[in-house]
Design a protein around this motif. Structure first.
Motif, PDB file in Angstrom:
ATOM      1  N   PHE A 214      14.209 -30.993 -27.828  1.00 47.48           N
ATOM      2  CA  PHE A 214      12.891 -30.888 -27.202  1.00 47.48           C
ATOM      3  C   PHE A 214      11.832 -30.477 -28.219  1.00 47.48           C
ATOM      4  O   PHE A 214      10.798 -29.912 -27.867  1.00 47.48           O
ATOM      5  CB  PHE A 214      12.947 -29.912 -26.023  1.00 47.48           C
ATOM      6  CG  PHE A 214      13.901 -30.355 -24.958  1.00 47.48           C
ATOM      7  CD1 PHE A 214      13.602 -31.420 -24.134  1.00 47.48           C
ATOM      8  CD2 PHE A 214      15.138 -29.736 -24.805  1.00 47.48           C
ATOM      9  CE1 PHE A 214      14.489 -31.855 -23.175  1.00 47.48           C
ATOM     10  CE2 PHE A 214      16.030 -30.162 -23.853  1.00 47.48           C
ATOM     11  CZ  PHE A 214      15.715 -31.224 -23.023  1.00 47.48           C
ATOM     12  N   ALA A 215      12.068 -30.784 -29.481  1.00 42.40           N
ATOM     13  CA  ALA A 215      11.157 -30.402 -30.560  1.00 42.40           C
ATOM     14  C   ALA A 215       9.764 -30.999 -30.391  1.00 42.40           C
ATOM     15  O   ALA A 215       8.777 -30.399 -30.811  1.00 42.40           O
ATOM     16  CB  ALA A 215      11.751 -30.803 -31.911  1.00 42.40           C
ATOM     17  N   ALA A 216       9.659 -32.167 -29.766  1.00 42.53           N
ATOM     18  CA  ALA A 216       8.352 -32.811 -29.602  1.00 42.53           C
ATOM     19  C   ALA A 216       7.536 -32.201 -28.467  1.00 42.53           C
ATOM     20  O   ALA A 216       6.314 -32.353 -28.419  1.00 42.53           O
ATOM     21  CB  ALA A 216       8.527 -34.309 -29.360  1.00 42.53           C
TER      22      ALA A 216
ATOM     23  N   GLN B 171      18.430 -39.417 -29.075  1.00 40.59           N
ATOM     24  CA  GLN B 171      18.912 -40.418 -30.020  1.00 40.59           C
ATOM     25  C   GLN B 171      20.039 -39.909 -30.903  1.00 40.59           C
ATOM     26  O   GLN B 171      20.852 -40.697 -31.371  1.00 40.59           O
ATOM     27  CB  GLN B 171      17.759 -40.935 -30.883  1.00 40.59           C
ATOM     28  CG  GLN B 171      16.782 -41.752 -30.069  1.00 40.59           C
ATOM     29  CD  GLN B 171      15.661 -42.309 -30.917  1.00 40.59           C
ATOM     30  OE1 GLN B 171      15.374 -41.809 -32.001  1.00 40.59           O
ATOM     31  NE2 GLN B 171      15.028 -43.348 -30.424  1.00 40.59           N
ATOM     32  N   ARG B 172      20.088 -38.618 -31.144  1.00 41.66           N
ATOM     33  CA  ARG B 172      21.138 -38.065 -32.012  1.00 41.66           C
ATOM     34  C   ARG B 172      21.986 -37.094 -31.203  1.00 41.66           C
ATOM     35  O   ARG B 172      21.465 -36.195 -30.564  1.00 41.66           O
ATOM     36  CB  ARG B 172      20.511 -37.341 -33.195  1.00 41.66           C
ATOM     37  CG  ARG B 172      19.718 -38.298 -34.078  1.00 41.66           C
ATOM     38  CD  ARG B 172      19.068 -37.594 -35.209  1.00 41.66           C
ATOM     39  NE  ARG B 172      20.106 -37.036 -36.082  1.00 41.66           N
ATOM     40  CZ  ARG B 172      19.859 -36.237 -37.090  1.00 41.66           C
ATOM     41  NH1 ARG B 172      18.632 -35.869 -37.366  1.00 41.66           N
ATOM     42  NH2 ARG B 172      20.832 -35.777 -37.840  1.00 41.66           N
TER      43      ARG B 172
END
Length: 148
Positions: A93-95, A86-87
């Motif tokens: 891949f933080a999630a 989205q940004r």
């Protein structure tokens, strides 16, 4: 937990020019595991995948599961299913769960599929793989691992 499920006529995983896993008719499951996922989510999703009615019956309706048709499942770990685009132009891949959290859940998902009586082949966790998928239909569904 996310599973991108594809109905296939065959699928395989290759590493450095060597085929390490292959199936015939069945499902290829690309499995993404997020931070905080649980073994309960893995069991729920495995049961859902094994019972998903996406194979045609005698009337051509999607009424049969991979278990019903005697198919196989190829599971490939894919943290990129939790890529957030989205940004900017580079995914975050933080999630995605870190490997030490994700691998036991990957193994739990595979074990739960086997408990459903389905033959399971698997990719190699954290390896760079060439995944060959001969999608049938095409039929592709995205499933989430938490019961709603």
């Amino acid at each position: 937990m996310r599973a991108l499920v594809q109905r296939v006529v065959k699928g395989s995983v290759w590493i450095e020019g060597e085929e390490i896993a292959a199936i015939g008719r069945g499902l290829v499951v690309l499995l993404g595991i997020k931070r905080g996922d649980t073994s309960a989510a893995a069991r729920y999703l495995a049961e859902k995948v094994a019972s998903l009615r996406i194979f045609s019956d005698e009337q051509g309706k999607l009424n049969l599961s991979v278990k019903d048709v005697g198919g196989e499942i190829l599971v490939v770990s894919q943290f990129t299913l939790y890529g957030d685009c989205q940004r900017g132009r580079r995914p975050s891949f933080a999630a995605a769960a870190p490997p030490e959290e994700a691998e036991p859940l990957y193994r739990a998902f595979i074990a739960a599929l086997r408990e459903q009586g389905v033959p399971v082949a698997e990719g190699r966790f954290q390896a760079h793989m060439l995944v060959r998928i001969d999608n049938d239909g095409p039929v592709t569904l995205l499933l989430e691992g938490e019961q709603r």
